[in-house]
Design a protein around this motif. Structure first.
Motif, PDB file in Angstrom:
ATOM      1  N   HIS A 232      57.100  16.271 -10.721  1.00 36.58           N
ATOM      2  CA  HIS A 232      57.550  16.357  -9.357  1.00 36.58           C
ATOM      3  C   HIS A 232      56.224  16.323  -8.636  1.00 36.58           C
ATOM      4  CE1 HIS A 232      57.953  18.051  -5.303  1.00 36.58           C
ATOM      5  NE2 HIS A 232      59.456  17.500  -5.339  1.00 36.58           N
TER       6      HIS A 232
ATOM      7  N   GLY B 110      59.641  14.243  -0.630  1.00 36.66           N
ATOM      8  CA  GLY B 110      60.131  13.641   0.518  1.00 36.66           C
ATOM      9  C   GLY B 110      59.162  13.118   1.476  1.00 36.66           C
ATOM     10  N   GLY B 111      59.173  13.366   2.720  1.00 34.58           N
ATOM     11  CA  GLY B 111      58.219  13.063   3.575  1.00 34.58           C
ATOM     12  C   GLY B 111      58.254  11.985   4.664  1.00 34.58           C
ATOM     13  N   PHE B 112      59.253  11.283   4.556  1.00 38.49           N
ATOM     14  CA  PHE B 112      59.553   9.819   5.120  1.00 38.49           C
ATOM     15  C   PHE B 112      59.326  10.211   6.724  1.00 38.49           C
ATOM     16  CE2 PHE B 112      62.211   9.164   1.594  1.00 38.49           C
ATOM     17  CZ  PHE B 112      61.220   8.974   0.820  1.00 38.49           C
TER      18      PHE B 112
ATOM     19  N   LYS C 213      65.345  22.640   3.816  1.00 42.98           N
ATOM     20  CA  LYS C 213      64.084  23.523   4.655  1.00 42.98           C
ATOM     21  C   LYS C 213      64.223  22.835   5.956  1.00 42.98           C
ATOM     22  CE  LYS C 213      61.903  21.939   1.579  1.00 42.98           C
ATOM     23  NZ  LYS C 213      61.029  22.052   0.471  1.00 42.98           N
ATOM     24  N   ALA C 214      64.524  21.464   6.272  1.00 41.40           N
ATOM     25  CA  ALA C 214      64.467  20.642   7.447  1.00 41.40           C
ATOM     26  C   ALA C 214      65.520  21.617   8.485  1.00 41.40           C
ATOM     27  CB  ALA C 214      64.901  19.398   7.392  1.00 41.40           C
TER      28      ALA C 214
ATOM     29  N   GLU D 288      63.237  13.460  -1.974  1.00 35.28           N
ATOM     30  CA  GLU D 288      63.799  14.737  -1.196  1.00 35.28           C
ATOM     31  C   GLU D 288      63.637  14.755   0.273  1.00 35.28           C
ATOM     32  OE1 GLU D 288      61.369  17.395  -3.082  1.00 35.28           O
ATOM     33  OE2 GLU D 288      62.536  17.987  -4.809  1.00 35.28           O
ATOM     34  N   PRO D 289      64.316  13.714   0.937  1.00 32.17           N
ATOM     35  CA  PRO D 289      63.917  13.763   2.453  1.00 32.17           C
ATOM     36  C   PRO D 289      64.793  14.729   3.087  1.00 32.17           C
ATOM     37  CG  PRO D 289      65.531  11.972   1.675  1.00 32.17           C
ATOM     38  CD  PRO D 289      65.158  12.847   0.514  1.00 32.17           C
TER      39      PRO D 289
ATOM     40  N   TYR E 118      52.134  22.637  15.407  1.00 29.16           N
ATOM     41  CA  TYR E 118      51.565  21.150  15.040  1.00 29.16           C
ATOM     42  C   TYR E 118      50.807  20.344  15.925  1.00 29.16           C
ATOM     43  CZ  TYR E 118      54.789  22.948  11.511  1.00 29.16           C
ATOM     44  OH  TYR E 118      55.533  23.735  10.501  1.00 29.16           O
TER      45      TYR E 118
ATOM     46  N   ARG F 128      55.766  20.799 -10.844  1.00 30.78           N
ATOM     47  CA  ARG F 128      55.338  20.047  -9.688  1.00 30.78           C
ATOM     48  C   ARG F 128      53.781  19.927  -9.901  1.00 30.78           C
ATOM     49  NH1 ARG F 128      55.965  21.550  -3.318  1.00 30.78           N
ATOM     50  NH2 ARG F 128      54.629  20.191  -2.460  1.00 30.78           N
TER      51      ARG F 128
ATOM     52  N   GLN G  69      56.058  13.654   7.316  1.00 26.39           N
ATOM     53  CA  GLN G  69      56.110  12.790   8.600  1.00 26.39           C
ATOM     54  C   GLN G  69      55.266  11.802   8.269  1.00 26.39           C
ATOM     55  OE1 GLN G  69      57.903  12.106  11.147  1.00 26.39           O
ATOM     56  NE2 GLN G  69      56.919  11.744  12.639  1.00 26.39           N
TER      57      GLN G  69
ATOM     58  N   LEU H  29      62.626  27.115  12.329  1.00 27.45           N
ATOM     59  CA  LEU H  29      61.398  27.876  12.655  1.00 27.45           C
ATOM     60  C   LEU H  29      61.638  28.526  13.855  1.00 27.45           C
ATOM     61  CD1 LEU H  29      58.830  24.778  11.873  1.00 27.45           C
ATOM     62  CD2 LEU H  29      58.685  26.985  10.856  1.00 27.45           C
TER      63      LEU H  29
ATOM     64  N   TYR I 217      63.213  21.074  11.364  1.00 29.18           N
ATOM     65  CA  TYR I 217      62.293  22.062  11.806  1.00 29.18           C
ATOM     66  C   TYR I 217      62.174  22.854  13.073  1.00 29.18           C
ATOM     67  CZ  TYR I 217      60.863  19.920   7.346  1.00 29.18           C
ATOM     68  OH  TYR I 217      60.845  19.494   5.834  1.00 29.18           O
TER      69      TYR I 217
ATOM     70  N   HIS J 225      55.043  15.917  -4.157  1.00 27.24           N
ATOM     71  CA  HIS J 225      55.290  15.664  -2.852  1.00 27.24           C
ATOM     72  C   HIS J 225      54.087  15.743  -1.987  1.00 27.24           C
ATOM     73  CE1 HIS J 225      57.289  16.212   1.088  1.00 27.24           C
ATOM     74  NE2 HIS J 225      56.412  17.406   1.192  1.00 27.24           N
TER      75      HIS J 225
ATOM     76  N   ARG K 130      63.759  15.552   6.979  1.00 33.11           N
ATOM     77  CA  ARG K 130      63.481  15.169   8.558  1.00 33.11           C
ATOM     78  C   ARG K 130      64.091  13.845   8.472  1.00 33.11           C
ATOM     79  NH1 ARG K 130      58.502  16.720  11.274  1.00 33.11           N
ATOM     80  NH2 ARG K 130      57.851  16.993   9.061  1.00 33.11           N
TER      81      ARG K 130
HETATM   82  N1  LLP Z   1      60.125  18.181  -0.660  1.00 30.52           N
HETATM   83  C1  LLP Z   1      59.374  19.324  -0.610  1.00 30.52           C
HETATM   84  C2  LLP Z   1      58.672  19.779  -2.147  1.00 30.52           C
HETATM   85  C3  LLP Z   1      58.868  19.731   0.346  1.00 30.52           C
HETATM   86  O1  LLP Z   1      57.868  20.533   0.363  1.00 30.52           O
HETATM   87  C4  LLP Z   1      59.258  19.149   1.829  1.00 30.52           C
HETATM   88  C5  LLP Z   1      58.666  19.492   3.069  1.00 30.52           C
HETATM   89  C6  LLP Z   1      60.267  18.106   1.421  1.00 30.52           C
HETATM   90  C7  LLP Z   1      60.715  17.910   0.433  1.00 30.52           C
HETATM   91  C8  LLP Z   1      60.824  17.686   2.785  1.00 30.52           C
HETATM   92  O2  LLP Z   1      59.778  16.682   3.533  1.00 30.52           O
HETATM   93  P1  LLP Z   1      60.446  15.908   4.893  1.00 30.52           P
HETATM   94  O3  LLP Z   1      61.237  14.819   4.337  1.00 30.52           O
HETATM   95  O4  LLP Z   1      61.291  16.982   5.597  1.00 30.52           O
HETATM   96  O5  LLP Z   1      59.245  15.470   5.399  1.00 30.52           O
HETATM   97  N2  LLP Z   1      57.664  22.632   9.306  1.00 30.52           N
HETATM   98  C9  LLP Z   1      57.135  21.211   9.227  1.00 30.52           C
HETATM   99  C10 LLP Z   1      57.221  20.468   8.044  1.00 30.52           C
HETATM  100  C11 LLP Z   1      57.056  21.055   6.675  1.00 30.52           C
HETATM  101  C12 LLP Z   1      57.439  20.300   5.496  1.00 30.52           C
HETATM  102  C13 LLP Z   1      57.377  21.157   4.238  1.00 30.52           C
HETATM  103  N3  LLP Z   1      57.987  20.470   3.051  1.00 30.52           N
HETATM  104  C14 LLP Z   1      57.244  20.487  10.624  1.00 30.52           C
HETATM  105  O6  LLP Z   1      57.914  20.853  11.460  1.00 30.52           O
HETATM  106  O7  LLP Z   1      56.782  19.187  10.702  1.00 30.52           O
END
Ligand code: LLP
Length: 478
Positions: A231, A271-273, A94-95, A314-315, A361, A183, A237, A422, A418, A233, A317
């Motif tokens: 699972h 993920g979310g780091f 999704k990133a 699941e990183p 945001y 989840r 960020q 987006l 993102y 999450h 970003r």
């Molecule tokens: N795994 C799951 C189940 C998730 O929902 C997400 C993000 C990730 C992994 C990846 O998260 P990351 O490592 O990329 O932070 N559009 C928003 C962020 C939405 C994130 C949604 N889920 C932004 O631009 O900040």
């Protein structure tokens, strides 16, 4: 040269000693200025990129993406091995997902996480082994689940009881056994710099911890489903490991309880780091992050007298965010004088259609002149787009040289995650091309939209009704 900070500047924004510098960690490691002061990314001068592809342009440093993917893979594998288990990384598509990026992930030994049928199709088009795909989403349709089961997606992450029954019906029909995770919502919701835990999280994802055991019991009754683990999450960020530690501790209580009814070989902590968007952000090194999280899970397992499961993460970003740099051309400039200071508005030829994050945001970005260096005094500036909306901000607060002028190229780093996903066609602005750079070579990985693309879905134009398109107007009516 050093101007005094103005009252309009936020506390976190320091007046730069050098308004041409490229903050480490915010920009791709390859970014530097050449002898003429022009920005070079992945060995390619931005002037060359813009001559070939125009502006706005999203530049993705392939080497940076691969380096960050490999660093996360190695950090979690090292930490997991040290604690007697192993770890898998799923890139959160999704990133930013394109076939090129999906292939880079596979080549770096990562799996791919998708959250819609569309993302699944991109991964499949890139020939990602379906066994290495995880499929998420809080509302996967029967058709999406059916195609996932049919192609052999490795793990489907179930989000609700309804999905259990949907999958049961599909696997009964196809005679397959589908590996699934459940989840859960640990009640921990972590935001940047701010950690808050609530018992009843008010959001749409996952299943409350209290309901999970009964759902797993139901999954285990079904011969077409193989339960492999939980699972969780907790957000995006996120800086530091406190949120992950707290969440892991809550999920491990359930994990231990579930072990009494059958195997639970895996645990996915999502993920979310967090990453650095500006020099004020200071994410922990990945090795520290990995060791902190894995150690917390290991301690939690030891305290409960249970084996450490296979871990997955699941990183998104953290892999692709800092590899992206958006190039714009400055069009117009105006100074707005306010009671407590003045702010310079620099308008660029894109905006919220290619980067909606500030509008959505309140996200902060940074910017630098890209076509040249400057000795100009730093002036508090706001970079805005060309859309018909006052919230169309690209960089809310930045010091840029006083002599920045129309025609200069401006670069905004950390736009790899993102932003393209987006993006929109708001105001009928075409989406920019995406160019990958590496070792001095550039190639388009997603072409830019054309005016023909913009018009292509408008049925009234493809079958013109000339009266409707060109109404007769009498004098003075316009
Ligand atoms: N795994 C799951 C189940 C998730 O929902 C997400 C993000 C990730 C992994 C990846 O998260 P990351 O490592 O990329 O932070 N559009 C928003 C962020 C939405 C994130 C949604 N889920 C932004 O631009 O900040």
């Amino acid at each position: 040269m050093h101007s005094a900070p103005t009252a309009l500047a936020p506390d976190w924004l320091a007046v730069p000693d050098d308004p041409d510098d490229l903050a480490a960690g915010v920009w791709p490691a390859s970014a530097h200025r050449d002898a003429d002061g022009a920005l070079v990314i992945g060995g390619v001068p931005v002037g060359d990129l813009v001559r070939s592809h125009g502006t706005p342009l999203l530049v993705l440093d392939e080497g940076e993406v691969r380096r960050r993917a490999a660093a996360l893979r190695d950090a979690f594998e090292t930490a997991a091995t040290a604690h007697g288990t192993s770890a898998r990384i799923y890139y959160a598509g999704k990133a930013f997902l394109s076939t090129a990026v999906a292939r880079w992930m596979v080549e770096e030994g990562l799996n791919v996480d998708v959250c819609t049928g569309g993302e699944l199709q991109v991964a499949l088009a890139a020939s990602v082994d379906p066994a290495h795909i995880g499929f998420h989403g809080n509302n996967k349709s029967a058709a999406e689940l059916e195609s996932a089961v049919e192609v052999g997606v490795g793990t489907i992450i179930i989000d609700s009881s309804i999905e259990i029954e949907r999958l049961a019906a599909i696997t009964a029909r196809t005679g397959t056994v589908q590996r699934v995770m459940l989840r859960v919502n640990s009640g921990v919701h972590a935001e940047t710099h701010d950690f808050l835990a609530t018992a009843h999280e008010d959001q749409k994802f996952g299943t409350p911890l209290a309901d999970a055991a009964a759902m797993v019991a139901r999954i285990r009754e079904l011969s077409g489903l193989e339960f492999v683990g939980l699972h969780c999450h907790i957000g995006s960020q996120i800086f530091g490991v406190a949120g992950f530690r707290e969440s892991a501790s809550r999920v491990l209580d359930l994990h231990a309880e579930l072990l009494e009814g059958g195997p639970v070989p895996q645990l996915n902590l999502g993920g979310g780091f967090g990453i650095a968007y500006t020099r004020a952000d200071d994410p922990a090194p990945v090795a520290e992050l990995a060791e902190g999280i894995v150690a917390a899970v290991a301690e939690g397992c030891a305290a409960r007298g249970i084996d450490l499961p296979l871990l997955s993460f699941e990183p998104g970003r953290a892999i692709i965010g800092n590899a992206g740099v958006t190039l714009y051309e400055i069009g117009t400039i105006k100074d707005v004088v306010l009671e407590n200071g003045s702010r310079r508005y620099l308008s660029v030829d894109g905006g919220m259609s290619d980067n909606a994050r500030p509008a959505l945001y309140g996200a902060q970005f940074s910017a630098r002149l890209a076509s040249r260096e400057s000795d100009g005094e730093p002036v508090l500036s706001r970079v805005v787009g060309k859309h018909c909306e006052s919230g169309d901000i690209v960089v809310d607060h930045e010091y840029l040289p006083a002599d920045a002028a129309p025609g200069d190229l401006l670069a905004v780093p950390a736009t790899g995650a993102y932003c393209a996903p987006l993006s929109s066609n708001y105001n009928h602005v075409p989406r920019p091309p995406i160019v990958a750079v590496r070792d001095g070579a550039a190639r388009v990985i997603v072409r830019g939209e054309t005016v023909a693309d913009l018009l292509s879905r408008d049925v009234g134009i493809t079958e013109p009704d000339s009266d409707a398109l060109h109404p007769q107007t009498s004098e003075g009516e316009r």
